[in-house]
Design a protein around this motif. Structure first.
Motif, PDB file in Angstrom:
ATOM      1  N   ASP A  28       1.012  -1.269  -0.055  1.00 28.59           N
ATOM      2  CA  ASP A  28       0.011  -0.196  -0.073  1.00 28.59           C
ATOM      3  C   ASP A  28       1.002   1.290  -0.001  1.00 28.59           C
ATOM      4  N   PRO A  29       0.915   2.130  -1.212  1.00 36.97           N
ATOM      5  CA  PRO A  29       1.594   3.220  -1.033  1.00 36.97           C
ATOM      6  C   PRO A  29       1.760   4.060   0.369  1.00 36.97           C
ATOM      7  N   VAL A  30       0.529   4.266   0.671  1.00 39.71           N
ATOM      8  CA  VAL A  30       0.456   5.279   2.093  1.00 39.71           C
ATOM      9  C   VAL A  30       0.975   4.767   3.309  1.00 39.71           C
ATOM     10  N   ARG A  31       1.070   3.464   3.455  1.00 38.06           N
ATOM     11  CA  ARG A  31       1.856   2.676   4.560  1.00 38.06           C
ATOM     12  C   ARG A  31       3.240   2.825   4.070  1.00 38.06           C
ATOM     13  N   ARG A  32       3.601   2.558   2.841  1.00 37.06           N
ATOM     14  CA  ARG A  32       5.052   2.495   2.386  1.00 37.06           C
ATOM     15  C   ARG A  32       5.460   3.780   2.566  1.00 37.06           C
TER      16      ARG A  32
END
Length: 364
Positions: A28-32
């Motif tokens: 997930d880009p947000v978590r990454r």
């Protein structure tokens, strides 16, 4: 509790940062991005609570994975971690970090090493373009030591030639996204160009500058920075980049006649700090501008454009950067086609291990 994430700290060209396998980070880009901000120590001017180097050139991330495309070996996603803001940007490529992708991919087992040298075909996810990196692999092992030298990096290293295959218009949709060799923006003539990196070319003299000022002198000139940023914001829509207020593109390159043995001299805002050298793909776009009749770069250099191969030397604050371009003339006398861009970089593995972040950030 802290959790370690496997990574390699590498210098690529005149930049450095962390290289990760995609499988080591949240999908997930947000978590990454939250993980990467914590790992690098942003937002903080010193990045004191992370491994970032407190400068845009040393706060970079490369994420590499095996490619599903039949014509490429690995996929490469570049992320710029902003030093003083909680921002991670994927709006551009980084050709300097690209130099480390081939060695990293080989050492991680994504590409089988060959005897002598190994060609690694890299798909740059940021723009959908491809590059071939030739890595020295004597006895099937990556070699970092050598005599190849690039300005902005002390000493020598093994050469890593980069051959860009299809980068024209990769971010903006066209080599000249406005359709013009010159546009008038806020009363200043500019050339908007994208041959792998969206760049705005400007005459240094139009700002009362020689073009030979130090990065420090330019960064402390508040009025200049305000004027250049106003132009950058104004051209975003024209370059098909949308609102660029929170983007790291386009880069803004002040041009002047060459001082030494190069073709022209550059000072490049990236976009708010001034590069101590010049970015790889930024140099490709500037060099390409020299071969576009009527552009700001062509007006300064007055190169006679013929079909064939040109080597353009882009001088920068710490030396010069040579770009080799293959040119095909348009039969109707229009804009020449740049069929190939190539240049030399080096890379070095600095450290391999784990970077630690709070375990809760990785918990599903």
């Amino acid at each position: 509790m802290l959790t370690g994430i496997p990574c390699t700290h590498m210098r690529g060209g005149t930049s450095k940062g962390l290289f990760f396998l995609a499988s080591s980070l949240p999908s997930d880009p947000v978590r990454r991005d939250a993980v990467l901000l914590r790992a690098m120590g942003s937002p903080d001017d010193r990045q004191i609570d992370g491994v970032g180097g407190a400068h845009p050139l040393t706060s970079k991330i490369a994420i590499v994975s095996k490619s599903d495309r039949p014509c490429t070996d690995v996929d490469y996603l570049f992320l710029q971690v902003v030093v003083d803001k909680a921002e991670v940007s994927d709006s551009q490529n980084c050709g300097n970090m690209l130099a480390g992708v081939g060695p990293f991919a080989i050492e991680q087992g994504l590409v089988a090493a060959q005897e002598g040298h190994t060609d690694v075909r890299i798909h740059m996810l940021n723009t959908g373009s491809d590059c071939v990196a030739r890595v020295c692999t004597p006895n099937g092992v990556v070699e970092y030591e050598g005599d190849a030298a690039i300005d902005g990096v002390p000493g020598g290293a093994a050469p890593i030639p980069l051959d860009f295959l299809d980068v024209a218009g990769s971010s903006c949709g066209a080599l000249l996204p406005t359709g013009n060799a010159v546009d008038l923006v806020n009363g200043v003539e500019v050339t908007c160009i994208d041959n792998g990196m969206p760049v705005v070319l400007l005459r240094a003299s139009d700002f009362g500058l020689s073009g030979y000022e130090s990065p420090q002198a330019l960064e402390t000139n508040a009025a200049l920075k305000e004027q250049i940023e106003a132009i950058r914001l104004a051209v975003g829509e024209r370059m098909n980049l949308g609102d660029v207020a929170r983007k790291t593109v386009p880069k803004m390159s002040l041009l002047a006649p060459a001082q030494a043995d190069g073709t022209l001299c550059t000072r490049t805002f990236i976009p708010h700090r001034v590069h101590e050298a010049i970015g790889v793909l930024g140099a490709v776009s500037v060099a390409t501008g020299c071969l576009i009749p009527g552009s700001i770069a062509h007006q300064i250099t007055a190169i006679t454009v013929e079909e064939g191969t040109f080597t353009v030397g882009t001088e920068h604050p710490t030396g010069s950067f040579s770009v080799e371009l293959d040119v095909k003339l348009s039969p109707d006398g229009g804009i020449p086609e740049i069929t190939r861009s190539a240049l030399l970089r080096t890379a070095r593995k600095l450290m391999s291990g784990e970077v630690f972040v709070p375990a809760a950030m990785l918990a599903e």
